[in-house]
Design a protein around this motif. Sequence first.
Motif, PDB file in Angstrom:
ATOM      1  N   ARG A  57     125.548 -25.393  70.465  1.00 23.02           N
ATOM      2  CA  ARG A  57     126.661 -25.973  71.244  1.00 23.02           C
ATOM      3  C   ARG A  57     127.899 -25.069  71.206  1.00 23.02           C
ATOM      4  N   GLU A  58     128.227 -24.548  70.026  1.00 21.46           N
ATOM      5  CA  GLU A  58     129.378 -23.640  69.897  1.00 21.46           C
ATOM      6  C   GLU A  58     129.150 -22.346  70.662  1.00 21.46           C
ATOM      7  N   ARG A  59     127.950 -21.826  70.585  1.00 23.93           N
ATOM      8  CA  ARG A  59     127.607 -20.589  71.292  1.00 23.93           C
ATOM      9  C   ARG A  59     127.696 -20.809  72.809  1.00 23.93           C
ATOM     10  N   LEU A  60     127.159 -21.918  73.283  1.00 24.14           N
ATOM     11  CA  LEU A  60     127.194 -22.214  74.716  1.00 24.14           C
ATOM     12  C   LEU A  60     128.624 -22.411  75.203  1.00 24.14           C
ATOM     13  N   GLY A  61     129.440 -23.137  74.431  1.00 28.36           N
ATOM     14  CA  GLY A  61     130.836 -23.354  74.810  1.00 28.36           C
ATOM     15  C   GLY A  61     131.607 -22.049  74.902  1.00 28.36           C
ATOM     16  N   ALA A  62     131.415 -21.154  73.930  1.00 27.86           N
ATOM     17  CA  ALA A  62     132.105 -19.866  73.938  1.00 27.86           C
ATOM     18  C   ALA A  62     131.630 -19.005  75.108  1.00 27.86           C
ATOM     19  N   SER A  63     130.340 -19.033  75.402  1.00 32.88           N
ATOM     20  CA  SER A  63     129.813 -18.265  76.535  1.00 32.88           C
ATOM     21  C   SER A  63     130.356 -18.795  77.851  1.00 32.88           C
ATOM     22  N   LEU A  64     130.464 -20.106  77.968  1.00 35.88           N
ATOM     23  CA  LEU A  64     130.993 -20.715  79.188  1.00 35.88           C
ATOM     24  C   LEU A  64     132.474 -20.361  79.381  1.00 35.88           C
ATOM     25  N   ARG A  65     133.255 -20.405  78.305  1.00 34.77           N
ATOM     26  CA  ARG A  65     134.669 -20.005  78.392  1.00 34.77           C
ATOM     27  C   ARG A  65     134.788 -18.555  78.830  1.00 34.77           C
ATOM     28  N   ALA A  66     133.947 -17.672  78.293  1.00 34.33           N
ATOM     29  CA  ALA A  66     133.989 -16.253  78.666  1.00 34.33           C
ATOM     30  C   ALA A  66     133.642 -16.076  80.140  1.00 34.33           C
ATOM     31  N   ALA A  67     132.636 -16.815  80.626  1.00 33.55           N
ATOM     32  CA  ALA A  67     132.261 -16.722  82.044  1.00 33.55           C
ATOM     33  C   ALA A  67     133.386 -17.243  82.932  1.00 33.55           C
ATOM     34  N   ASN A  68     134.030 -18.328  82.542  1.00 29.75           N
ATOM     35  CA  ASN A  68     135.154 -18.860  83.322  1.00 29.75           C
ATOM     36  C   ASN A  68     136.316 -17.876  83.343  1.00 29.75           C
ATOM     37  N   ASP A  69     136.605 -17.240  82.219  1.00 31.85           N
ATOM     38  CA  ASP A  69     137.684 -16.253  82.168  1.00 31.85           C
ATOM     39  C   ASP A  69     137.400 -15.088  83.110  1.00 31.85           C
ATOM     40  N   ARG A  70     136.148 -14.625  83.145  1.00 30.75           N
ATOM     41  CA  ARG A  70     135.784 -13.529  84.062  1.00 30.75           C
ATOM     42  C   ARG A  70     135.935 -13.962  85.515  1.00 30.75           C
TER      43      ARG A  70
END
Length: 130
Positions: A57-70
């Motif tokens: 869950r933490e890994r997915l949340g961090a990956s999603l935030r990174a994709a949104n930032d891009r």
Amino acid sequence: MRTEPATYEPGTVLYDTAAAKVGEYRGRSGARVMLRPLGGGREWEAEPTALRPATDRERLGASLRAANDRTLATPPATGDGDRPPLPVPDCEACAWLADRRETARAAFDHSAVSDANVLLRQHQRKEHEG
């Protein structure tokens, strides 16, 4: 009896409990560990004892935030190599629409940037080319 903190391979995704952040293990810096946000960014130092492997869950949340930032930082490609129209000098309407476009660009509102470009082209066709 003191236990040594775990050692990790570069690229391992960890959760820093002290900073409440997920990061990718980069290596050691003396007694501390270097982590980098998923998707890139400024590294930070962490105490090895404050680290644990990130949950899914933490890994997915961090990956999603990174994709949104891009997504917010990169305007969508038009695909046709079309350049934004330039305002005609000394035209108040052109200047106003160009200013509207820049305000939208600064807010990462790509839809409003596109709208301003369309309106500027329509104005130029009607008032400056006709």
